[in-house]
Scaffold this active site. Structure first.
Site, mmCIF file in Angstrom:
data_model
loop_
_atom_site.group_PDB
_atom_site.id
_atom_site.type_symbol
_atom_site.label_atom_id
_atom_site.label_comp_id
_atom_site.label_asym_id
_atom_site.label_seq_id
_atom_site.Cartn_x
_atom_site.Cartn_y
_atom_site.Cartn_z
ATOM 1 N N ASP A 203 -7.441 3.705 10.355
ATOM 2 C CA ASP A 203 -7.777 3.229 9.239
ATOM 3 C C ASP A 203 -7.959 2.072 8.304
ATOM 4 O O ASP A 203 -6.767 1.729 8.306
ATOM 5 C CB ASP A 203 -6.515 4.219 7.744
ATOM 6 C CG ASP A 203 -6.586 4.646 6.792
ATOM 7 O OD1 ASP A 203 -7.830 3.556 6.246
ATOM 8 O OD2 ASP A 203 -5.767 4.248 6.240
ATOM 9 N N GLN B 31 -7.605 -4.100 1.361
ATOM 10 C CA GLN B 31 -6.192 -4.303 0.761
ATOM 11 C C GLN B 31 -5.733 -5.739 1.237
ATOM 12 O O GLN B 31 -5.347 -6.733 0.050
ATOM 13 C CB GLN B 31 -5.341 -3.587 0.655
ATOM 14 C CG GLN B 31 -6.011 -2.307 0.498
ATOM 15 C CD GLN B 31 -5.275 -0.723 0.987
ATOM 16 O OE1 GLN B 31 -4.338 -0.591 1.644
ATOM 17 N NE2 GLN B 31 -4.963 0.311 0.264
ATOM 18 N N SER C 87 -1.711 1.188 10.672
ATOM 19 C CA SER C 87 -1.500 3.134 9.911
ATOM 20 C C SER C 87 -1.128 3.912 10.636
ATOM 21 O O SER C 87 -0.916 3.970 11.782
ATOM 22 C CB SER C 87 -2.958 2.742 9.281
ATOM 23 O OG SER C 87 -3.796 2.068 9.143
ATOM 24 N N THR D 182 0.922 -1.210 0.010
ATOM 25 C CA THR D 182 -0.328 0.247 -0.126
ATOM 26 C C THR D 182 0.766 1.423 0.440
ATOM 27 O O THR D 182 2.374 0.990 -0.051
ATOM 28 C CB THR D 182 -1.049 0.006 0.850
ATOM 29 O OG1 THR D 182 -0.079 0.893 2.581
ATOM 30 C CG2 THR D 182 -1.214 -1.169 1.554
ATOM 31 N N CYS D 183 0.589 2.561 0.194
ATOM 32 C CA CYS D 183 1.439 3.724 0.092
ATOM 33 C C CYS D 183 1.912 4.098 1.197
ATOM 34 O O CYS D 183 3.135 4.290 1.570
ATOM 35 C CB CYS D 183 -0.111 4.756 0.042
ATOM 36 S SG CYS D 183 -0.487 5.417 1.660
ATOM 37 N N ASN D 184 1.863 2.803 2.198
ATOM 38 C CA ASN D 184 2.536 3.390 3.496
ATOM 39 C C ASN D 184 2.975 1.932 3.625
ATOM 40 O O ASN D 184 3.813 2.240 5.041
ATOM 41 C CB ASN D 184 1.710 3.571 4.688
ATOM 42 C CG ASN D 184 0.665 4.906 5.233
ATOM 43 O OD1 ASN D 184 1.952 5.545 4.132
ATOM 44 N ND2 ASN D 184 -0.321 5.214 5.753
ATOM 45 N N ARG D 185 2.987 0.971 3.732
ATOM 46 C CA ARG D 185 3.732 0.072 3.613
ATOM 47 C C ARG D 185 4.189 -1.385 2.447
ATOM 48 O O ARG D 185 3.286 -1.610 1.564
ATOM 49 C CB ARG D 185 3.483 -1.089 5.059
ATOM 50 C CG ARG D 185 1.581 -1.338 4.536
ATOM 51 C CD ARG D 185 0.859 -2.013 6.461
ATOM 52 N NE ARG D 185 0.834 -1.152 7.012
ATOM 53 C CZ ARG D 185 1.427 -0.950 8.494
ATOM 54 N NH1 ARG D 185 2.982 -1.397 8.744
ATOM 55 N NH2 ARG D 185 1.627 -0.412 8.870
ATOM 56 N N GLU E 273 -9.080 3.483 -6.308
ATOM 57 C CA GLU E 273 -9.239 3.275 -4.588
ATOM 58 C C GLU E 273 -8.982 4.971 -3.740
ATOM 59 O O GLU E 273 -10.347 4.366 -3.822
ATOM 60 C CB GLU E 273 -9.307 1.742 -3.651
ATOM 61 C CG GLU E 273 -9.804 1.728 -2.783
ATOM 62 C CD GLU E 273 -9.440 0.562 -1.651
ATOM 63 O OE1 GLU E 273 -9.620 0.126 -0.470
ATOM 64 O OE2 GLU E 273 -8.113 -0.331 -2.462
ATOM 65 N N ILE E 274 -8.526 4.645 -4.030
ATOM 66 C CA ILE E 274 -7.623 5.508 -3.631
ATOM 67 C C ILE E 274 -8.443 7.619 -4.052
ATOM 68 O O ILE E 274 -9.679 8.148 -3.863
ATOM 69 C CB ILE E 274 -6.077 6.151 -2.927
ATOM 70 C CG1 ILE E 274 -5.722 5.374 -1.895
ATOM 71 C CG2 ILE E 274 -6.288 7.641 -2.054
ATOM 72 C CD1 ILE E 274 -4.075 5.517 -1.796
#
Length: 424
Positions: free
Chosen positions: A119, A125, A114, A58-61, A198-199
């Site tokens: 979140d 995901q 998160s 994902t964008c963070n991990r 999705e985002i």
């Protein structure tokens, strides 16, 4: 005697996690995993007989979950797949094993890990990532199936029983939150959203919800997708081929695409128009050189996360409640695993008793030519009762399970066989 294969036990469960905690946006982008990598990665671990693994990116991990004790080999195959060196990956990776890995999965699913606490987009995901790997692998791993299902249950329970997700604080809302706080006369601003995954869709939804009649248009590389989202939210879309021209008249550009390299750069902003550019993509899809234009303001995911600290502080108060739920569900999971692990011992024990019953019933019938149905039912009840006693003991005393099972096998199987052989 049947031995339990430990290939899917918690003792072999591991996660290698690269997240915002150790890695900035640029670094996370280097290790991002795309759908087209799945087949190659699954093939690699299958060919090397490394068990099962799947990746959540994902964008963070980006996290590798695996049920093999050779998790470094899995990580190496992962790095080969995405074209990086293992030596570059490991300094940024947190490696957790056994129950710590399971607990981490549950905390991630609960939104506790998160960048924006609470979140819950992450659980969707995780489900999608596992489903894609399962489809490519073409089989199911009982341990992973149970752990993912437990993670889903935990997410639902925490969402329903705590206030940890109260107040909109997703990355998509953070973008809208920033716009609301930093732009004047917003209903007069031309907003262009590039990318309706999705985002991107969540961003559109938040814009429509929080801005009165926003002047928003959407663009997407796949025209058919753009048309569907346009119809869903009743907002106009443009042809991707017209994007460069449309940018010239844009006040706020939101980029939520999934390209591997930047697709927006300073050449897009040459008319001197004041433009806010928000890059929601990992890796960056907007080149940092856009900021060389003094009329362009660039905001990325890490910057957005700083905008919602008040909401986060309220959510942090709910963390103990969420952790209590995770603790309870983890206990249930480990109980299931303990029973599953010992199931072969229990089944074997009951099979031995059933075999003894058949022999005795056969001998009784030979002598009497008759067997009472009530006697058979009583015998079945006794076997089940003895089996339940045996099962409870080895589940309560797992360290003694193999010893007790072996002893019962010697007493009930080997000793009678030896006596029979001596007589004959």
């Amino acid at each position: 005697m049947t031995q339990y294969s430990n290939i899917h036990q918690t003792s072999n469960f591991a996660v290698l996690s690269v997240s915002y905690e150790k890695a900035d946006v640029e670094t996370r982008g280097k290790f991002a995993f795309f759908d087209e990598n799945i087949k190659n990665f699954v093939t690699r671990i299958h060919d090397e007989n490394l068990g099962d693994a799947f990746v959540v990116s994902t964008c963070n991990r980006t996290e590798i979950y695996t049920t093999t004790s050779n998790y470094l080999f899995v990580a190496e195959e992962y790095c080969k797949t995405i074209g990086v060196n293992l030596s570059d990956f490991l300094p940024f990776a947190n490696i957790l094993t056994k129950e710590e890995a399971l607990n981490h999965l549950f905390r991630v699913a609960a939104g506790l890990e998160s960048q924006i606490i609470g979140d819950f987009e992450i659980i969707g995901q995780i489900k999608k990532a596992y489903a894609r790997f399962k489809k490519e692998r073409q089989n199911s791993n009982p341990f992973l199936e149970r752990s993912i299902n437990s993670a889903i249950q935990i997410s639902k329970k925490i969402k329903n029983e705590t206030a940890i997700s109260n107040g909109a604080a997703s990355v998509s809302y953070a973008a809208v939150h920033y716009i609301l706080n930093n732009q004047k006369k917003l209903n007069e601003k031309n907003i262009l959203l590039l990318g309706v995954g999705e985002i991107g869709q969540n961003t559109v939804e938040n814009l429509v919800k929080h801005v009165y009649q926003p002047k928003i248009k959407i663009a997407n590389r796949t025209q058919e997708t753009a048309e569907k989202i346009s119809e869903k939210y009743n907002i106009p879309h443009i042809d991707y081929a017209d994007f460069d021209k449309e940018v010239e008249n844009t006040d706020i550009l939101i980029v939520a695409t999934g390209a591997k390299i930047p697709i927006i750069n300073k050449s897009h902003f040459q008319n001197g128009r004041e433009t806010l550019v928000i890059d929601l993509s990992i890796p960056h899809n907007v080149d940092k050189n856009v900021s060389e234009n003094e009329n362009v303001t660039l905001i990325d995911v890490d910057e957005l996360s700083k905008q919602i600290q008040e909401t986060i502080q309220q959510r942090e108060k709910e963390i103990p409640k969420a952790e209590k739920i995770i603790k309870e569900m983890t206990k249930d999971f480990l109980e299931w695993e303990k029973k599953r692990k010992l199931a072969p011992n229990i089944h074997h024990f009951k099979a031995v008793l059933k075999n003894m019953e058949r022999n005795e019933m056969h001998n009784f019938y030979r002598k009497n030519k008759y067997i009472n149905i009530n006697d058979m039912e009583l015998s079945e009840k006794m076997i089940q009762k003895i089996t339940n006693r045996f099962a409870k003991y080895i589940i309560d005393n797992p360290l003694k399970a193999e010893e007790i099972s072996k002893l019962m096998h010697e007493i009930l199987v080997e000793q009678p066989n030896n006596e029979f052989n001596e007589k004959h």
